[in-house]
Design a protein around this motif. Structure first.
Motif, PDB file in Angstrom:
ATOM      1  N   ASP A   1       0.849  -1.189   0.000  1.00 26.37           N
ATOM      2  CA  ASP A   1       0.000   0.000   0.000  1.00 26.37           C
ATOM      3  C   ASP A   1       0.891   1.247   0.000  1.00 26.37           C
ATOM      4  N   GLN A   2       0.759   2.061  -1.039  1.00 27.21           N
ATOM      5  CA  GLN A   2       1.605   3.254  -1.171  1.00 27.21           C
ATOM      6  C   GLN A   2       0.960   4.525  -0.613  1.00 27.21           C
ATOM      7  N   SER A   3      -0.242   4.423  -0.073  1.00 25.96           N
ATOM      8  CA  SER A   3      -0.965   5.634   0.330  1.00 25.96           C
ATOM      9  C   SER A   3      -0.346   6.318   1.543  1.00 25.96           C
TER      10      SER A   3
ATOM     11  N   PRO B   1       0.437  10.030  -0.268  1.00 25.71           N
ATOM     12  CA  PRO B   1      -1.018  10.146  -0.103  1.00 25.71           C
ATOM     13  C   PRO B   1      -1.729  10.722  -1.316  1.00 25.71           C
ATOM     14  N   ASP B   2      -1.059  11.605  -2.058  1.00 24.43           N
ATOM     15  CA  ASP B   2      -1.689  12.271  -3.194  1.00 24.43           C
ATOM     16  C   ASP B   2      -0.787  12.138  -4.420  1.00 24.43           C
ATOM     17  N   PRO B   3      -1.114  11.259  -5.364  1.00 17.66           N
ATOM     18  CA  PRO B   3      -0.248  11.086  -6.540  1.00 17.66           C
ATOM     19  C   PRO B   3       0.006  12.381  -7.297  1.00 17.66           C
ATOM     20  N   ALA B   4      -0.943  13.312  -7.292  1.00 13.70           N
ATOM     21  CA  ALA B   4      -0.740  14.574  -8.006  1.00 13.70           C
ATOM     22  C   ALA B   4       0.364  15.401  -7.348  1.00 13.70           C
ATOM     23  N   GLU B   5       0.465  15.315  -6.023  1.00 14.88           N
ATOM     24  CA  GLU B   5       1.540  16.013  -5.322  1.00 14.88           C
ATOM     25  C   GLU B   5       2.834  15.227  -5.348  1.00 14.88           C
ATOM     26  N   GLY B   6       2.723  13.905  -5.415  1.00 18.47           N
ATOM     27  CA  GLY B   6       3.902  13.049  -5.440  1.00 18.47           C
ATOM     28  C   GLY B   6       4.588  12.976  -4.089  1.00 18.47           C
ATOM     29  N   ALA B   7       5.910  12.919  -4.112  1.00 25.59           N
ATOM     30  CA  ALA B   7       6.685  12.900  -2.876  1.00 25.59           C
ATOM     31  C   ALA B   7       6.746  14.310  -2.297  1.00 25.59           C
TER      32      ALA B   7
END
Length: 446
Positions: A54-56, A60-66
């Motif tokens: 689980d990468q969430s 948490p937000d793929p649009a923000e990334g790391a």
């Protein structure tokens, strides 16, 4: 600490203090050879990872990334050198990517490093680099004191840990989904922790690589690099997580048994990849299989160092219901790709590989009779067209003549222990594929 790790730590610490030897290569004689590659395929999370945690929590937000966090990416160089350089990719980013606190050290286990081996990495003399959207950046050479003797038997198979601190927000993350290798991440907001030798700061795991897509090693003599180019069956789907038993890995071990630390095999496979499709690809229009083989050829093969041979295994996804390409279109794409390779890499040896069977696959996109007819047609083209310098017959190595599909023992998945999909060979299949290649075909005259 187990004996092997303790012995390796002592060995590495001894090398840290070892004086330069008389036979050390003069600066002017340094050659670069790509020792590892992880072809980037798109913005996370679009792709086909295997055994992904689980990468969430980490992202948490793929649009923000790391976000202000450090990734510790674990990889296995196929050759070692006294120096390394890293290629950072923002190929599918939509904003500038800024990294600092980049380090490279020898993995001990998990996210922990062998004490004393971690070294800072610089870019044009600076400890920070900003890579524009769509761009890439090579690091300066970084000394690897633990590899003062690159031929040392205890280095063979050891893994490098590359730590990258993302300054601020990365935005969409350029990644390679199917690493089949566990890497690690700090929590968002944890800051620059790349200098840490321990694992406490890296609680989260991932089965993918981010931003890093190539590692070169400095070698004392020209070292031929063999590129395995293709789709998920080169990427290693259904092989063993952290087992390094994809068919290119098996081939690499055979070559090293013969030539030692004087040859490298790198894996440029992407799960779901196609020869000619999709027609368009970009951060706003991604596809799980990444950009087509033809559109990524420059970055993933021609742009690598020391390439001498390319083994191209691809086409099954073009024929799937995700591609629906004609046999003639794929043949034309392969002709174009081979011509570009020969024009851009003088003397390169291009080897075609026959497609393994997907007959009876449980995947809705694969295994239909009309697709198998195209597959067999492409295999005939590979064998008989004269386009390639040589052909390796993976179909013969894995085919069950009684059913026309994969041999039964090659079906159950090795990654998770599942029943398999009759599309991807398991470890037994990859061992048969890698073991059946004539080494004289790959590097003739050696």
């Amino acid at each position: 600490m187990r004996w092997r790790d303790a012995a390796m730590a002592a060995f590495c610490l001894g090398l840290l203090a070892a004086p330069a030897r008389a036979q050390d290569t003069p600066e002017g004689a340094r050659h670069w050879a790509t020792a590892w590659a992880g072809s980037v395929q798109g913005p996370y999370p679009v792709g086909n990872p295997s055994a992904q945690p689980d990468q969430s929590f980490a992202f948490p937000d793929p649009a923000e990334g790391a976000r202000d966090q450090t990734l510790r990416l674990v990889l296995r160089p196929d050759v070692w050198g006294r120096e390394a350089r890293l290629r950072i990719s923002n190929a599918f980013g939509t904003r500038p990517l800024t990294l600092d606190g980049v380090h490279a050290g020898l993995q001990l286990g998990g996210a922990a490093l062998v004490p004393g081996t971690n070294r800072p990495v610089r870019f044009a003399g600076q400890d920070r680099v900003t890579v524009p959207p769509g761009g890439e950046a090579w690091s300066d050479p970084v000394a690897l004191p633990f590899a003062a003797d690159p031929d040392a038997p205890l280095l063979a198979g050891r893994k490098l840990a590359v730590s990258l601190h993302v300054v601020g927000l990365s935005g969409p993350m350029t990644w390679h989904a199917k690493a089949l290798q566990t890497s690690y991440s700090t929590a968002p907001g944890a800051g620059a922790r790349g200098a840490d030798e321990g694992e406490a700061a890296f609680p989260y795991s991932t089965a993918s690589w981010f931003f890093l897509d190539a590692v070169d090693m400095a070698v004392s003599a020209p070292t031929p690099v063999v590129v395995a180019f293709g789709d998920s069956i080169t990427d290693g789907t259904a092989s063993t997580m952290n087992g390094d038993d994809r068919w290119p890995d098996v081939l690499a071990r055979r070559l090293h048994a013969r030539f030692g630390n004087r040859v490298a095999v790198v894996n440029a496979g992407i799960g779901g990849n196609q020869v000619i499709g999709p027609a368009q690809y970009g951060p706003q229009k991604p596809f799980p299989g990444g950009p087509s083989a033809l559109s990524r050829l420059d970055r993933d093969v021609i742009g690598l160092s020391g390439v001498a041979s390319v083994i191209w295994l691809e086409g099954i996804n073009d024929f799937s219901r995700n591609g629906e390409a004609s046999l003639q279109a794929v043949e034309a794409g392969m002709r174009e790709g081979v011509a570009r390779l020969r024009a851009r890499i003088p003397g390169v040896r291009v080897i075609g590989a026959t497609l393994t069977s997907a007959k009876g696959s449980s995947s809705a996109a694969h295994g239909h009779p009309e697709q198998d007819e195209k597959r067999r047609g492409l295999n005939a083209f590979l064998r008989d067209s004269g386009l390639f310098d040589a052909v390796v017959d993976f179909d013969a190595a894995t085919l069950d003549p009684a059913t026309g599909g994969l041999r039964p023992e090659m079906v159950p998945e090795s990654t998770t222990g599942g029943k398999g999909d009759r599309l991807h060979p398991n470890r037994a299949g990859y061992v048969a594929m890698g073991s059946g290649i004539d080494l004289g075909v790959v590097l003739p005259g050696r």
